[in-house]
Design a protein around this motif. Sequence first.
Motif, PDB file in Angstrom:
ATOM      1  N   ALA A 164      -3.101   0.292   8.922  1.00 56.55           N
ATOM      2  CA  ALA A 164      -3.641   1.503   8.294  1.00 56.55           C
ATOM      3  C   ALA A 164      -2.521   2.364   7.707  1.00 56.55           C
ATOM      4  N   ALA A 165      -1.404   2.461   8.411  1.00 57.36           N
ATOM      5  CA  ALA A 165      -0.274   3.244   7.906  1.00 57.36           C
ATOM      6  C   ALA A 165       0.309   2.608   6.646  1.00 57.36           C
ATOM      7  N   VAL A 166       0.481   1.290   6.663  1.00 57.57           N
ATOM      8  CA  VAL A 166       1.020   0.587   5.501  1.00 57.57           C
ATOM      9  C   VAL A 166       0.076   0.732   4.310  1.00 57.57           C
ATOM     10  N   LEU A 167      -1.222   0.513   4.532  1.00 58.78           N
ATOM     11  CA  LEU A 167      -2.181   0.614   3.425  1.00 58.78           C
ATOM     12  C   LEU A 167      -2.324   2.054   2.941  1.00 58.78           C
ATOM     13  N   GLY A 168      -2.180   3.016   3.839  1.00 58.23           N
ATOM     14  CA  GLY A 168      -2.191   4.420   3.428  1.00 58.23           C
ATOM     15  C   GLY A 168      -1.029   4.718   2.501  1.00 58.23           C
ATOM     16  N   ARG A 169       0.152   4.214   2.846  1.00 58.38           N
ATOM     17  CA  ARG A 169       1.327   4.411   1.990  1.00 58.38           C
ATOM     18  C   ARG A 169       1.150   3.689   0.665  1.00 58.38           C
ATOM     19  N   ALA A 170       0.581   2.495   0.683  1.00 57.75           N
ATOM     20  CA  ALA A 170       0.315   1.755  -0.552  1.00 57.75           C
ATOM     21  C   ALA A 170      -0.645   2.534  -1.450  1.00 57.75           C
ATOM     22  N   SER A 171      -1.640   3.162  -0.852  1.00 56.24           N
ATOM     23  CA  SER A 171      -2.582   3.978  -1.622  1.00 56.24           C
ATOM     24  C   SER A 171      -1.887   5.190  -2.239  1.00 56.24           C
ATOM     25  N   GLU A 172      -1.034   5.854  -1.458  1.00 56.48           N
ATOM     26  CA  GLU A 172      -0.273   6.997  -1.982  1.00 56.48           C
ATOM     27  C   GLU A 172       0.554   6.599  -3.196  1.00 56.48           C
ATOM     28  N   GLN A 173       1.097   5.380  -3.173  1.00 50.55           N
ATOM     29  CA  GLN A 173       1.931   4.895  -4.275  1.00 50.55           C
ATOM     30  C   GLN A 173       1.109   4.249  -5.388  1.00 50.55           C
ATOM     31  N   GLU A 174      -0.218   4.227  -5.217  1.00 55.20           N
ATOM     32  CA  GLU A 174      -1.148   3.645  -6.192  1.00 55.20           C
ATOM     33  C   GLU A 174      -0.813   2.188  -6.505  1.00 55.20           C
ATOM     34  N   LEU A 175      -0.467   1.435  -5.448  1.00 53.71           N
ATOM     35  CA  LEU A 175      -0.196   0.017  -5.628  1.00 53.71           C
ATOM     36  C   LEU A 175      -1.494  -0.713  -5.959  1.00 53.71           C
ATOM     37  N   GLU A 176      -1.414  -1.711  -6.819  1.00 46.59           N
ATOM     38  CA  GLU A 176      -2.607  -2.462  -7.212  1.00 46.59           C
ATOM     39  C   GLU A 176      -3.183  -3.272  -6.067  1.00 46.59           C
ATOM     40  N   ARG A 177      -2.313  -3.863  -5.279  1.00 46.66           N
ATOM     41  CA  ARG A 177      -2.760  -4.707  -4.168  1.00 46.66           C
ATOM     42  C   ARG A 177      -1.637  -4.813  -3.156  1.00 46.66           C
ATOM     43  N   VAL A 178      -2.004  -5.237  -1.958  1.00 46.75           N
ATOM     44  CA  VAL A 178      -1.023  -5.557  -0.931  1.00 46.75           C
ATOM     45  C   VAL A 178      -1.356  -6.961  -0.444  1.00 46.75           C
ATOM     46  N   THR A 179      -0.361  -7.813  -0.422  1.00 46.32           N
ATOM     47  CA  THR A 179      -0.529  -9.179   0.058  1.00 46.32           C
ATOM     48  C   THR A 179       0.150  -9.304   1.416  1.00 46.32           C
ATOM     49  N   VAL A 180      -0.172 -10.377   2.099  1.00 45.78           N
ATOM     50  CA  VAL A 180       0.508 -10.691   3.359  1.00 45.78           C
ATOM     51  C   VAL A 180       0.569 -12.203   3.486  1.00 45.78           C
ATOM     52  N   HIS A 181       1.722 -12.699   3.904  1.00 47.07           N
ATOM     53  CA  HIS A 181       1.877 -14.113   4.196  1.00 47.07           C
ATOM     54  C   HIS A 181       1.738 -14.241   5.704  1.00 47.07           C
ATOM     55  N   SER A 182       0.615 -14.758   6.131  1.00 44.57           N
ATOM     56  CA  SER A 182       0.253 -14.738   7.541  1.00 44.57           C
ATOM     57  C   SER A 182       0.375 -16.101   8.201  1.00 44.57           C
ATOM     58  N   SER A 183       0.642 -16.058   9.493  1.00 42.49           N
ATOM     59  CA  SER A 183       0.507 -17.285  10.269  1.00 42.49           C
ATOM     60  C   SER A 183      -0.994 -17.556  10.424  1.00 42.49           C
ATOM     61  N   PRO A 184      -1.379 -18.814  10.614  1.00 43.34           N
ATOM     62  CA  PRO A 184      -2.808 -19.112  10.779  1.00 43.34           C
ATOM     63  C   PRO A 184      -3.464 -18.317  11.909  1.00 43.34           C
ATOM     64  N   LEU A 185      -2.736 -18.086  13.002  1.00 43.89           N
ATOM     65  CA  LEU A 185      -3.322 -17.345  14.121  1.00 43.89           C
ATOM     66  C   LEU A 185      -3.643 -15.895  13.784  1.00 43.89           C
ATOM     67  N   ALA A 186      -2.907 -15.307  12.839  1.00 46.93           N
ATOM     68  CA  ALA A 186      -3.105 -13.889  12.509  1.00 46.93           C
ATOM     69  C   ALA A 186      -4.110 -13.665  11.391  1.00 46.93           C
ATOM     70  N   VAL A 187      -4.578 -14.709  10.726  1.00 39.99           N
ATOM     71  CA  VAL A 187      -5.522 -14.536   9.619  1.00 39.99           C
ATOM     72  C   VAL A 187      -6.747 -13.722  10.036  1.00 39.99           C
ATOM     73  N   PRO A 188      -7.409 -14.008  11.169  1.00 45.10           N
ATOM     74  CA  PRO A 188      -8.572 -13.194  11.557  1.00 45.10           C
ATOM     75  C   PRO A 188      -8.223 -11.712  11.734  1.00 45.10           C
ATOM     76  N   PHE A 189      -7.039 -11.416  12.256  1.00 47.56           N
ATOM     77  CA  PHE A 189      -6.605 -10.017  12.393  1.00 47.56           C
ATOM     78  C   PHE A 189      -6.548  -9.339  11.029  1.00 47.56           C
ATOM     79  N   TYR A 190      -5.913  -9.986  10.064  1.00 54.01           N
ATOM     80  CA  TYR A 190      -5.803  -9.379   8.739  1.00 54.01           C
ATOM     81  C   TYR A 190      -7.172  -9.261   8.066  1.00 54.01           C
ATOM     82  N   GLU A 191      -8.036 -10.252   8.259  1.00 56.73           N
ATOM     83  CA  GLU A 191      -9.388 -10.159   7.693  1.00 56.73           C
ATOM     84  C   GLU A 191     -10.141  -8.974   8.292  1.00 56.73           C
ATOM     85  N   ARG A 192     -10.003  -8.741   9.597  1.00 58.00           N
ATOM     86  CA  ARG A 192     -10.654  -7.577  10.227  1.00 58.00           C
ATOM     87  C   ARG A 192     -10.105  -6.259   9.685  1.00 58.00           C
ATOM     88  N   ASN A 193      -8.912  -6.314   9.113  1.00 61.06           N
ATOM     89  CA  ASN A 193      -8.264  -5.111   8.622  1.00 61.06           C
ATOM     90  C   ASN A 193      -8.264  -5.007   7.096  1.00 61.06           C
TER      91      ASN A 193
END
Length: 159
Positions: free
Chosen positions: A110-139
């Motif tokens: 939430a903090a990272v995406l909040g900062r991305a929003s403040e900077q008006e970034l078009e998108r934020v990507t993440v290179h995830s391990s397979p185990l963390a994919v569900p975490f990122y999807e929930r977020n």
Amino acid sequence: MSDVTIRPGTDEDWAAVGGLRWDSLREFGGEALEDRETFAERFRAWAADPGSAHECFVAVQGDRVVGMMWLAVLRRVPSARAFDRASGDLQCAYVVPELRNAGIGARLVAAVLGRASEQELERVTVHSSPLAVPFYERNGFAVEDRMLHTYVHRPVGSR
């Protein structure tokens, strides 16, 4: 966890954050090329660079840094629809094992995406391990088939 604070990292945090970065490599089976203290000191100097395109958010419990997450910002080529463009990449997410599954990672996202929003970034990507994919999807992240990459140079033991 209400006793954990999420905030931007500061110069006083960098050695501890470097230690977490070293810990994450070792936890997931990587071989470090130098000892933890040496790496943490080199990392401190790297993180203190005022010209860096990276911003760190830390999770702090008492006086201990217990988690981190980085936002790397990349300026994009101007378009006729939007001249000033940038995207972000979420990097180096880590929470100490004993505090996982307590909502700290979600608060860091939430903090990272909040900062991305403040900077008006078009998108934020993440290179995830397979185990963390569900975490990122929930977020709020979505798996997208169009995202491609290739390794140009991959140091031995890197992750």
